[in-house]
Design a protein around this motif. Structure first.
Motif, PDB file in Angstrom:
ATOM      1  N   VAL A 104       0.835  -1.082   0.036  1.00 25.17           N
ATOM      2  CA  VAL A 104      -0.001  -0.055  -0.202  1.00 25.17           C
ATOM      3  C   VAL A 104       0.786   1.304   0.021  1.00 25.17           C
ATOM      4  CG1 VAL A 104      -1.802   1.250   1.257  1.00 25.17           C
ATOM      5  CG2 VAL A 104      -1.807  -1.153   1.145  1.00 25.17           C
ATOM      6  N   ILE A 105       0.298   2.369  -0.652  1.00 28.90           N
ATOM      7  CA  ILE A 105       1.209   3.585  -0.725  1.00 28.90           C
ATOM      8  C   ILE A 105       0.281   4.363   0.022  1.00 28.90           C
ATOM      9  CG2 ILE A 105       2.012   5.373  -2.144  1.00 28.90           C
ATOM     10  CD1 ILE A 105       1.811   3.203  -4.490  1.00 28.90           C
ATOM     11  N   VAL A 106       0.829   5.256   0.900  1.00 27.83           N
ATOM     12  CA  VAL A 106       0.321   6.446   1.729  1.00 27.83           C
ATOM     13  C   VAL A 106       0.943   7.670   1.482  1.00 27.83           C
ATOM     14  CG1 VAL A 106      -0.150   7.356   4.008  1.00 27.83           C
ATOM     15  CG2 VAL A 106      -0.313   4.880   3.608  1.00 27.83           C
ATOM     16  N   PHE A 107       0.091   8.658   0.957  1.00 27.00           N
ATOM     17  CA  PHE A 107       0.679  10.005   0.554  1.00 27.00           C
ATOM     18  C   PHE A 107       0.379  10.942   1.607  1.00 27.00           C
ATOM     19  CE2 PHE A 107       1.025   8.426  -4.147  1.00 27.00           C
ATOM     20  CZ  PHE A 107       2.466   9.220  -4.304  1.00 27.00           C
ATOM     21  N   THR A 108       1.385  11.722   1.736  1.00 23.35           N
ATOM     22  CA  THR A 108       1.145  13.012   2.668  1.00 23.35           C
ATOM     23  C   THR A 108       1.817  14.236   2.248  1.00 23.35           C
ATOM     24  OG1 THR A 108       1.451  13.864   5.029  1.00 23.35           O
ATOM     25  CG2 THR A 108       2.984  12.359   4.085  1.00 23.35           C
ATOM     26  N   SER A 109       1.310  15.356   2.201  1.00 22.12           N
ATOM     27  CA  SER A 109       2.251  16.443   1.817  1.00 22.12           C
ATOM     28  C   SER A 109       3.300  16.831   2.698  1.00 22.12           C
ATOM     29  CB  SER A 109       1.219  17.771   1.654  1.00 22.12           C
ATOM     30  OG  SER A 109       0.105  17.326   0.718  1.00 22.12           O
ATOM     31  N   PHE A 110       3.243  16.222   4.024  1.00 25.45           N
ATOM     32  CA  PHE A 110       4.173  16.898   4.942  1.00 25.45           C
ATOM     33  C   PHE A 110       5.416  15.858   5.650  1.00 25.45           C
ATOM     34  CE2 PHE A 110       0.368  19.199   4.780  1.00 25.45           C
ATOM     35  CZ  PHE A 110       0.568  20.679   4.692  1.00 25.45           C
ATOM     36  N   ARG A 111       6.395  16.185   5.420  1.00 22.77           N
ATOM     37  CA  ARG A 111       7.499  15.328   6.007  1.00 22.77           C
ATOM     38  C   ARG A 111       7.179  14.954   7.545  1.00 22.77           C
ATOM     39  NH1 ARG A 111      13.593  16.565   4.000  1.00 22.77           N
ATOM     40  NH2 ARG A 111      13.195  16.725   2.046  1.00 22.77           N
ATOM     41  N   VAL A 112       6.847  15.944   8.431  1.00 21.54           N
ATOM     42  CA  VAL A 112       6.589  15.887   9.708  1.00 21.54           C
ATOM     43  C   VAL A 112       5.437  14.571   9.852  1.00 21.54           C
ATOM     44  CG1 VAL A 112       7.433  17.641  10.798  1.00 21.54           C
ATOM     45  CG2 VAL A 112       5.041  17.738   9.959  1.00 21.54           C
TER      46      VAL A 112
ATOM     47  N   GLU B 136      13.693  -1.596  -3.165  1.00 23.27           N
ATOM     48  CA  GLU B 136      13.471  -2.277  -1.832  1.00 23.27           C
ATOM     49  C   GLU B 136      12.133  -2.427  -1.440  1.00 23.27           C
ATOM     50  OE1 GLU B 136      15.125  -1.400   2.753  1.00 23.27           O
ATOM     51  OE2 GLU B 136      15.416   0.173   1.234  1.00 23.27           O
ATOM     52  N   PHE B 137      11.215  -1.286  -1.370  1.00 21.67           N
ATOM     53  CA  PHE B 137       9.894  -1.704  -1.233  1.00 21.67           C
ATOM     54  C   PHE B 137       9.274  -2.751  -1.941  1.00 21.67           C
ATOM     55  CE2 PHE B 137       5.345  -0.137  -1.759  1.00 21.67           C
ATOM     56  CZ  PHE B 137       4.760  -0.628  -0.476  1.00 21.67           C
ATOM     57  N   ARG B 138       9.417  -2.839  -3.202  1.00 22.88           N
ATOM     58  CA  ARG B 138       8.751  -3.610  -4.117  1.00 22.88           C
ATOM     59  C   ARG B 138       9.518  -5.045  -3.664  1.00 22.88           C
ATOM     60  NH1 ARG B 138      10.797  -2.624  -9.491  1.00 22.88           N
ATOM     61  NH2 ARG B 138      12.488  -3.879  -8.618  1.00 22.88           N
ATOM     62  N   ASP B 139      10.626  -5.161  -3.467  1.00 23.01           N
ATOM     63  CA  ASP B 139      11.254  -6.598  -3.458  1.00 23.01           C
ATOM     64  C   ASP B 139      11.293  -7.305  -2.093  1.00 23.01           C
ATOM     65  OD1 ASP B 139      11.594  -6.308  -6.183  1.00 23.01           O
ATOM     66  OD2 ASP B 139      13.789  -5.696  -5.903  1.00 23.01           O
ATOM     67  N   ARG B 140      11.036  -6.539  -0.929  1.00 25.48           N
ATOM     68  CA  ARG B 140      11.116  -7.006   0.560  1.00 25.48           C
ATOM     69  C   ARG B 140       9.520  -7.281   0.671  1.00 25.48           C
ATOM     70  NH1 ARG B 140      14.247  -3.295   4.676  1.00 25.48           N
ATOM     71  NH2 ARG B 140      12.941  -4.574   6.101  1.00 25.48           N
ATOM     72  N   SER B 141       9.467  -8.532   1.104  1.00 29.62           N
ATOM     73  CA  SER B 141       8.303  -9.166   1.342  1.00 29.62           C
ATOM     74  C   SER B 141       7.602  -8.582   2.666  1.00 29.62           C
ATOM     75  CB  SER B 141       8.046 -10.507   1.460  1.00 29.62           C
ATOM     76  OG  SER B 141       8.965 -11.167   2.283  1.00 29.62           O
ATOM     77  N   ASP B 142       8.497  -8.334   3.634  1.00 26.23           N
ATOM     78  CA  ASP B 142       8.168  -7.560   5.049  1.00 26.23           C
ATOM     79  C   ASP B 142       7.724  -6.440   4.964  1.00 26.23           C
ATOM     80  OD1 ASP B 142      10.922  -7.028   4.332  1.00 26.23           O
ATOM     81  OD2 ASP B 142      10.902  -6.385   6.491  1.00 26.23           O
ATOM     82  N   LEU B 143       8.116  -5.635   3.993  1.00 29.49           N
ATOM     83  CA  LEU B 143       7.713  -4.181   3.922  1.00 29.49           C
ATOM     84  C   LEU B 143       6.139  -4.297   3.209  1.00 29.49           C
ATOM     85  CD1 LEU B 143      10.752  -2.298   2.693  1.00 29.49           C
ATOM     86  CD2 LEU B 143       9.683  -2.206   4.909  1.00 29.49           C
ATOM     87  N   ARG B 144       5.333  -3.425   3.917  1.00 22.54           N
ATOM     88  CA  ARG B 144       3.809  -3.444   3.535  1.00 22.54           C
ATOM     89  C   ARG B 144       3.281  -2.125   2.962  1.00 22.54           C
ATOM     90  NH1 ARG B 144       1.318  -8.117   4.918  1.00 22.54           N
ATOM     91  NH2 ARG B 144       0.208  -7.558   2.901  1.00 22.54           N
ATOM     92  N   VAL B 145       3.897  -1.258   3.855  1.00 24.06           N
ATOM     93  CA  VAL B 145       3.594   0.485   3.398  1.00 24.06           C
ATOM     94  C   VAL B 145       4.562   1.034   3.169  1.00 24.06           C
ATOM     95  CG1 VAL B 145       2.375   2.253   4.613  1.00 24.06           C
ATOM     96  CG2 VAL B 145       1.921  -0.119   5.426  1.00 24.06           C
ATOM     97  N   LEU B 146       4.315   1.962   2.116  1.00 20.19           N
ATOM     98  CA  LEU B 146       5.421   2.839   1.552  1.00 20.19           C
ATOM     99  C   LEU B 146       4.711   4.224   1.878  1.00 20.19           C
ATOM    100  CD1 LEU B 146       7.814   3.900  -0.125  1.00 20.19           C
ATOM    101  CD2 LEU B 146       6.591   4.085  -2.005  1.00 20.19           C
ATOM    102  N   ILE B 147       5.394   5.158   2.891  1.00 14.54           N
ATOM    103  CA  ILE B 147       4.866   6.490   3.182  1.00 14.54           C
ATOM    104  C   ILE B 147       5.773   7.369   2.372  1.00 14.54           C
ATOM    105  CG2 ILE B 147       4.678   8.013   4.960  1.00 14.54           C
ATOM    106  CD1 ILE B 147       4.649   5.647   6.975  1.00 14.54           C
ATOM    107  N   ALA B 148       5.007   8.213   1.507  1.00 14.22           N
ATOM    108  CA  ALA B 148       5.595   9.202   0.611  1.00 14.22           C
ATOM    109  C   ALA B 148       5.374  10.527   0.633  1.00 14.22           C
ATOM    110  CB  ALA B 148       5.503   8.619  -1.085  1.00 14.22           C
ATOM    111  N   THR B 149       6.144  11.445   0.383  1.00 21.54           N
ATOM    112  CA  THR B 149       5.413  12.758   0.323  1.00 21.54           C
ATOM    113  C   THR B 149       5.365  13.173  -0.913  1.00 21.54           C
ATOM    114  OG1 THR B 149       7.804  13.653   0.292  1.00 21.54           O
ATOM    115  CG2 THR B 149       6.801  13.654   2.510  1.00 21.54           C
TER     116      THR B 149
END
Length: 777
Positions: free
Chosen positions: A531-539, A572-585
């Motif tokens: 899953v990809i989670v988008f936010t506008s802010f780094r904090v 890394e996010f695509r290939d690692r099975s343990d990573l489920r969430v990508l948090i992106a600005t």
């Protein structure tokens, strides 16, 4: 002999067998053989420079000679029907991505505007053009100018797809690099942003500016100005998001003009249809071909002259159109002053198509292609839409999530709203971007904002300032980072609240609780999904990552200026099975390919609809295998965000389809809305009225899109016939292959270089000197 091109010397040994004599021969490859007398001839007796005489005598070369000659011609770099870049890049083959290349190769102009829709691979198209120019013209200096958030994307794509090592530079570094590089030196590739390179405000040749921040840009501007009439400083300039340069009075347009004068060729990329009825397109085409597009008035005449050609082309592709219908448009086009001397039109009028010929679909395609080549804009503009290449697009399903604030979150939200308005009123500020940013941050995540603000996090000012600067860049406004930072820092320092506890927000974070609940359910049903989670802010991004990891959901952060490249993190996010969430600005909302995911979460909502589309475009693009993609929007109830979502974003259907209008126009409209909402004390009803007015203005933009698309056919340089040509070239491997090169080199060493051979050693080849016994790799 079976090889008439084989040569050697006789050894003096002769063997007689019956009536035939066999002569001993030592060939050039150091091998020995006995050959019948009637199968060899004295070399001097057959030498002739007249190819026709050799043909008459029946003296032909071997197939290897023909292959070597063809490969030599291929490597010369001048074959018009050979695509040198095909098959040598790390990209999937899509025929439409070679259309801009063919347009540029056939064009007399030194520039091209590529106006493809989002998601069709304009970055790849520009890379293909550069690869071709390197092969054909031995070009060595490439400059990419793009929005700041796309710099890393370009650097990584050039390396991954085309094997090009590019360097991200500022103005001073670029000036130094340009001053010390040459067209004959080592290959160079630079990536820089519009904001970093634009000439300083009020800069004039020879002027002195004391500002330290502007010093590097002044040096670059001076260098570009001094070399405007000299040999080019760069071979190809690629302007990404070129519509930023549409305003001739802006600094970024001046930058475009200055780079145009010091470059061999230019490629302008823009994903938006451009209004042909105003001067925007004209100003961009001036950067492509300044000699051809000199005056706005003559440009309008060109558009009028083009209309009958477009009508003739459309009629040719319409199976129900008769020959007379087509020719009536052709005759009308020939009456224009700009086309009166066209030999192609004169030939068509002298030998018009018949209705019998038009029964053949291939004839109609060829006729339409011929009319497209006469198109007066065809040499400088190409546009491909998704429906033109028949790409099956996934269906978008939108899931709005209305979250109720806790009492503490509500109090903090109201405090920020009132503090922002008071600050604007006392300072006389009406800047919508500046005022909206703290408001949007608290709507994004009260807990993260409180932790950073009350904890004195110095990175907060820089984070929010960069966010505002990007908004300025998209609107086409001029702004200095220092000015924004000072105003924002003053607001944050003077209005820091003292009666709020960040720990309270973190213990009862209503939006995070909703997110975690949904994730647990989703991952239980789809254990392999990411899953990809988008936010506008780094904090907000850092806060989410910390909280999700603490709750047993391994997550990865993606934002700008990280030590690892964006592509490495995505891999890394695509290939690692343990990573489920990508948090992106927002840095990942442009120029990042995430089509291996089908669920996107907007943890906060950009007010600019174009930003929403950029986010969704990361998964809705070429290569997306899912038939349905899901977009989950989180927002707080009874806030400005909810009203923006319901009255603006939903009404405009921005989650289902793009507005398709240049970002600056959208940005300016949103800036006005933010200013109205945040500089005045409005009731919720008055806020809704302002939002409704903005929605109507942007709905008018959508209405114009259909009109723009109808007129966009004037910009199409090639149609279906070109796609067929490209596909045929790919199918027939009309390119120099690894095998061609091996045979070419082997023949050279084994024929002119007596006594050498080229045996295989694994994946390597060794050159063996059989006479001297020496070897080299």
């Amino acid at each position: 002999m079976d090889n008439p091109g084989k040569t050697g010397v006789t050894t003096g040994q002769v063997r007689n067998r019956g009536t035939l004599s066999y002569y001993g021969v030592r060939w050039q490859d150091a091998s020995n053989d006995y050959v019948a007398e009637d199968q060899i001839e004295e070399l001097n007796a057959i030498i002739s420079k007249d190819r026709f005489e050799l043909i008459e005598q029946g003296r032909y070369g071997r197939s290897e000679d023909l292959r070597r000659s063809l490969t030599h011609v291929h490597l010369s770099g001048r074959l018009a029907n050979l695509v040198y870049s095909m098959g040598v890049t790390n990209t999937d083959f899509y025929a439409h991505q070679y259309k801009p290349l063919l347009t540029m190769l056939e064009s007399p102009a030194d520039g091209l505007l590529i106006a493809d829709e989002v998601g069709l691979g304009k970055t790849i198209e520009a890379g293909i053009i550069w690869t071709e120019l390197r092969a054909r013209e031995d070009m060595r200096r490439l400059l990419i100018v793009c929005p700041a958030v796309l710099r890393e994307k370009w650097r990584d794509e050039l390396k991954l797809r085309f094997g090009i090592d590019a360097m991200i530079v500022d103005a001073r570094t670029l000036a130094d690099e340009m001053a010390h590089s040459s067209g004959a030196g080592a290959a160079k590739a630079w990536v820089a942003s519009y904001q970093a390179l634009r000439p300083p405000r009020n800069w004039r040749p020879g002027s002195e500016l004391p500002s330290r921040k502007a010093a590097g840009r002044q040096v670059l501007a001076q260098l570009l100005d001094e070399h405007a009439e000299d040999q080019p400083l760069v071979d190809l300039v690629v302007f990404d998001e070129a519509h930023y340069m549409r305003n001739p009075d802006s600094a970024v347009h001046r930058l475009g003009e200055m780079l145009q004068r010091v470059s061999h060729q230019r490629v302008l990329l823009s994903a938006t249809p451009i209004n042909l009825r105003n001067d925007d397109l004209f100003h961009l085409l001036q950067l492509c071909d300044p000699d051809h597009f000199q005056y706005p008035s003559s440009f309008q005449e060109l558009l009028l002259a083009n209309q009958p050609l477009v009508a003739a082309r459309d009629a040719a592709l319409n199976p129900t159109s008769s020959a007379e219908e087509i020719m009536s448009h052709v005759r009308q086009a020939s009456e224009s002053d700009l086309l009166r001397n066209s030999r192609q039109l004169a030939s068509l009028i002298a030998d018009p198509p018949s209705d019998d010929l038009l029964e053949r679909a291939d004839y109609r395609s060829e006729l339409a292609a011929g009319l497209e080549r006469i198109n007066l804009l065809g040499h400088v503009v190409t546009r491909t839409r998704k429906r033109d290449v028949q790409i099956e697009r996934p269906r978008r399903e939108v899931h709005p999530e209305r979250v109720l604030m806790t009492e503490a979150e509500r109090a903090f939200y109201e405090y920020v709203t009132e503090a922002t308005r008071e600050y604007a009123w006392r300072r006389g500020i009406s800047d919508g971007f500046l005022l909206a940013t703290p408001q949007r941050q608290v709507c994004s995540c009260p807990a993260a904002f409180a932790r950073a603000w009350l904890g004195g996090n110095e990175a907060l000012v820089e984070d929010l300032s960069e966010q505002i600067l990007e908004e300025y860049e998209e609107s086409g406004d001029e702004a200095e980072f220092d000015d924004i930072s000072v105003s924002l820092k003053e607001f944050l320092l003077t209005h820091r609240p003292r009666n709020f506890d960040p720990a309270v927000f973190e213990r009862s974070d209503s939006k995070l609780q909703r997110l975690v609940t949904e994730f647990e359910s989703y991952f239980a049903e789809h254990p392999e999904e990411k899953v990809i989670v988008f936010t506008s802010f780094r904090v907000t991004a850092q806060y989410l990552k910390d909280r999700l990891v603490s709750l047993g959901m391994p997550s990865l952060l993606l934002w700008g200026n990280m030590t690892e490249s964006k592509q490495d993190l995505i891999n890394e996010f695509r290939d690692r099975s343990d990573l489920r969430v990508l948090i992106a600005t927002e840095v990942a909302s442009e120029g990042v390919d995430l089509q291996f995911c089908r669920l996107l979460v907007n943890y906060d909502l950009p007010w600019n609809p174009m930003r929403v589309e950029q986010r969704i475009g990361r998964i809705d693009r070429l290569g997306q295998k899912a038939k349905v993609i899901h977009i989950w929007n989180l927002f707080y109830a009874e806030t400005i965000d909810e009203r923006i979502f319901g009255r603006l974003l939903v009404r405009l259907r921005v989650f289902e389809q793009a507005l398709g209008e240049p970002e600056p126009i959208i940005g300016e409209t949103i800036q006005k809305l933010e200013s109205h909402l945040l500089t005045n004390r409005l009731t919720p009803e008055q806020e809704e009225e302002e939002i409704q007015r903005t929605a109507q203005a942007l709905e008018n933009v959508r209405q114009r899109q259909e009109e723009l698309e109808r007129s966009a056919s004037q910009m199409m340089a090639h149609g279906g016939l070109v796609l067929e040509r490209i596909a045929a070239a790919q199918e027939l491997s009309r390119r120099v292959t690894e095998r061609d090169l091996i045979i070419y080199v082997r023949d050279f060493f084994e024929s002119p270089c007596c006594g050498t051979s080229l045996p295989t050693d694994g994946n390597r080849r060794r050159i063996r000197d059989s006479v001297a016994g020496n070897r080299c790799r």
